[in-house]
Design an enzyme around this catalytic site. Structure first.
Site, PDB file in Angstrom:
ATOM      1  N   CYS A  82       0.814  -1.219   0.000  1.00 50.56           N
ATOM      2  CA  CYS A  82       0.000   0.000   0.000  1.00 50.56           C
ATOM      3  C   CYS A  82       0.846   1.267   0.000  1.00 50.56           C
ATOM      4  CB  CYS A  82      -0.939  -0.001   1.195  1.00 50.56           C
ATOM      5  SG  CYS A  82      -1.898  -1.534   1.305  1.00 50.56           S
ATOM      6  N   CYS A 206     -13.293   0.936   8.356  1.00 51.15           N
ATOM      7  CA  CYS A 206     -12.449   0.446   7.256  1.00 51.15           C
ATOM      8  C   CYS A 206     -12.492   1.410   6.082  1.00 51.15           C
ATOM      9  CB  CYS A 206     -12.945  -0.918   6.770  1.00 51.15           C
ATOM     10  SG  CYS A 206     -13.180  -2.126   8.085  1.00 51.15           S
ATOM     11  N   ILE A 209     -11.756   0.247  -0.861  1.00 50.28           N
ATOM     12  CA  ILE A 209     -10.831   0.164  -1.997  1.00 50.28           C
ATOM     13  C   ILE A 209     -11.602   0.627  -3.216  1.00 50.28           C
ATOM     14  CG2 ILE A 209      -9.315  -1.606  -1.072  1.00 50.28           C
ATOM     15  CD1 ILE A 209     -10.954  -3.663  -2.560  1.00 50.28           C
ATOM     16  N   LYS A 328      -9.717   6.810   4.342  1.00 57.11           N
ATOM     17  CA  LYS A 328     -11.049   6.498   4.850  1.00 57.11           C
ATOM     18  C   LYS A 328     -12.157   7.077   3.957  1.00 57.11           C
ATOM     19  CE  LYS A 328     -14.065   4.920   7.523  1.00 57.11           C
ATOM     20  NZ  LYS A 328     -14.882   4.836   6.316  1.00 57.11           N
ATOM     21  N   HIS A 332      -8.974   3.960  -1.248  1.00 59.71           N
ATOM     22  CA  HIS A 332      -7.570   3.535  -1.273  1.00 59.71           C
ATOM     23  C   HIS A 332      -7.270   2.705  -2.525  1.00 59.71           C
ATOM     24  CE1 HIS A 332      -3.717   2.139  -0.071  1.00 59.71           C
ATOM     25  NE2 HIS A 332      -4.061   1.108   0.656  1.00 59.71           N
TER      26      HIS A 332
END
Lengths: 386, 386
Positions: A82, A206, A209, A328, A332
């Site tokens: 990442c 979480c 993505i 967040k 991501h």
């Protein structure tokens, strides 16, 4: 040799079914050319960060640079989980700082919504020690960070509402950032009542993505001064690694590679945490932001929860963190994240951030902190204005 | 800043079912430590080159550095198709040359024999423009190079026996290299009568894929002089890219990225092809070695076949090429190949190569030429002794 950021571009993060990976990368690239007044012919090298297991091209750096009109510029694809985007920044920096070229691009891109969610989760879940932790125990990414969260709670009395407060802050700023994916405000209650993923992490702890791209053009000091009146200098860099196997770590309430990478970057820049006007940290889960406060020295160990409770990491607080919404709220897209952090800090240090989320820049420094895996690697970059 | 090679290590290339990827990388790493007298604690960074789609670990750089005892050294995984190893050399070089650290390792490794051959071929075959050439036309790697071979034959009258002569030379030297995979001498007749793969390329015109690793430790001039009496300096570097889509190339009898990358490296080193004592070129197929002679300026365009016909690229010829057996006889564990080339040139310039295959070193320079894909990228590195 001093190296400066002279151009930045950012594609909208989200479910970008409207573009393929080459087109998505081009969106960011094009904006970086426009921002800098440069063209493909000015580029001396391109470091492309993308994990690239989620789409069809097996050599994405090649198709991305070809589609972006960059042929015959030399390129490399780089990966540090990442933290890939920051790895690209470091590679482009060293290419310029070593004198091999005057101008280089770091181009981060990821397209993750083409594969179905279980596949994505499996691929990300494997980002530990595959043979030991994934195959034997079935640990996936939220599980790893849940271990770190429960470790922090046990050691320091951190509460679930502290984690939730991070999500509330970052959603607030996401709602003000045109490039962010999630634009709705949330409350602590909403986070606490969202479905559990891996206790103590709930759904709203979480980061999502998604698809996205960001581009950063770096230039030698001599070139940078000709290209722009507001170069933002790369003043400090640090990077460290750690074990793939989380059970070989020293403890489960900190990330050692973060601490080490930040220390290196501070030393190189000749500054400390108190000299920063803002920080971008790797909040893949809410606990990760609290760990980052502590590991990067924004507060003593164990006092991360106090920082968010007191609102010190809001844009008008003592040390603003993730004022663009962070992972967040932006989402991501793995390879893009590190470059997106540099984009945000550059905009803030230039004084270009949107109203309601622009920080006071008086000390002149900002820091990007980008974690790979669960601290398998960490890359830190400190930027400063003239 | 001058940067030197101070340590080299090479694992045996072959079907290495006896080790996993971490162990294989360690073999090369350990030898590089022994060669240099350094340890993991001396390393400031590690650039790991591996494509890594052929084995289970999704973050191989992490498990490889952890297994090698390198934690908490910072690392990155890099990929530039078959030139990944040289990309790692360039990244480690720039890390040192930019002053970020004094000592860095480039560590190339690939384990390709765990997946079945059709899978491997499909994965390599996709190393073109996937959506256009692979999906629509079914082009795989031998097909791409067959296009280049038939283009060269049509333009310059190159014969199938010229291609075969390259294989004969490289098998000869492979038989003398302890790290090579194929150790049997062959004849032109044997190559010509071997099964056709993609005309004009036969089975013995193609390099084998296999498992292997090689490690190179680089240091700043100041450190290098303390570490070794025989530092081998990196004098020139070049890299260029080209289109993924082979039908967008200017012609089908040369590789433009080779020409451009070699030109950059010669300029940086301040030398020309006549100053080289030996060259390692990317002979993934026999035609690729002939193209490399021409593209890297060892002879004028179209005269590559003459060079091999006259034996000029044997160890006692005018310009020795692939005196370690090349990809053709060593095999081509993708991420390892570029580092293996630097290993060989370093040994030759130090005067350490085996009897019967050591070249005369009087000019003091050697060059590694590493192609990614069909010229999607090319990395060239020129080394020189004091």
């Amino acid at each position: 040799m001093r190296v400066g950021v002279v151009g930045i571009g950012h594609a909208k993060f989200g479910n970008r079914t409207d573009v393929n990976v080459n087109e998505l990368a081009w969106e960011a690239q094009k904006l970086a050319y426009e921002d800098s007044g440069l063209t493909q012919d000015d580029m001396g090298f391109c470091a492309v960060s993308t994990l690239g297991t989620w789409y069809e091209e097996s050599l994405p750096a090649v198709t991305i640079t070809e589609y972006g009109g960059m042929v015959p510029v030399g390129h490399v694809r780089c990966e540090s989980a990442c933290a890939a985007g920051s790895a690209a920044i470091h590679i482009a920096y060293t290419r310029v700082a070593s004198g091999l070229c005057d101008i280089a691009m770091a181009l981060g891109v990821e397209k993750m919504t083409e594969v179905d969610t279980p596949t994505t989760v499996e691929l990300i879940g494997r980002s530990g020690s595959y043979m030991w932790e994934f195959e034997n125990f079935g640990l996936t990414f939220p599980g790893y960070y849940a271990l770190l969260a429960s470790g922090h709670m046990a050691r320091f009395g951190t509460g679930e509402e502290d984690l939730a407060a991070v999500a509330v802050k970052n959603h607030h700023y996401g709602s003000l950032n045109k490039n962010a994916y999630l634009k709705r405000e949330i409350t602590v209650e909403k986070v606490l009542s969202s479905p559990p993923i891996a206790w103590p992490l709930k759904f709203l702890d979480c980061c999502p993505i998604n698809d996205g791209a960001a581009a950063v053009i770096l230039a030698s000091e001599e070139k940078a001064r000709k290209i722009t009146d507001t170069p933002i200098w790369i003043e400090g860099l640090g990077t460290a690694g750690d074990t793939a196997n989380i059970c070989n770590r020293e403890d489960l309430y900190s990330i050692r590679s973060s601490t080490l990478a930040a220390k290196q970057a501070y030393e190189m820049a000749g500054i400390g945490p108190r000299d920063l006007d803002l920080v971008e940290v790797h909040d893949c889960f809410t606990i990760a932001e609290i760990l980052a406060y502590e590991d990067a020295g924004l507060c003593p160990k164990g006092e991360g929860p106090r920082l968010i409770r007191e609102g010190q990491t809001y844009h008008d607080g003592d040390i603003p963190v993730n004022i663009d919404g962070g992972l967040k709220a932006k989402g991501h897209p793995i390879g893009a994240t590190g470059c997106s952090m540099i984009y945000e800090i550059t905009r803030q240090l230039r004084g270009e951030a949107e109203k309601g989320r622009s920080v006071k820049v008086d000390k002149g420094y900002g820091m990007a902190h980008n974690v790979g895996g669960t601290g398998h690697s960490c890359y830190v970059t400190i930027l400063g204005r003239d």
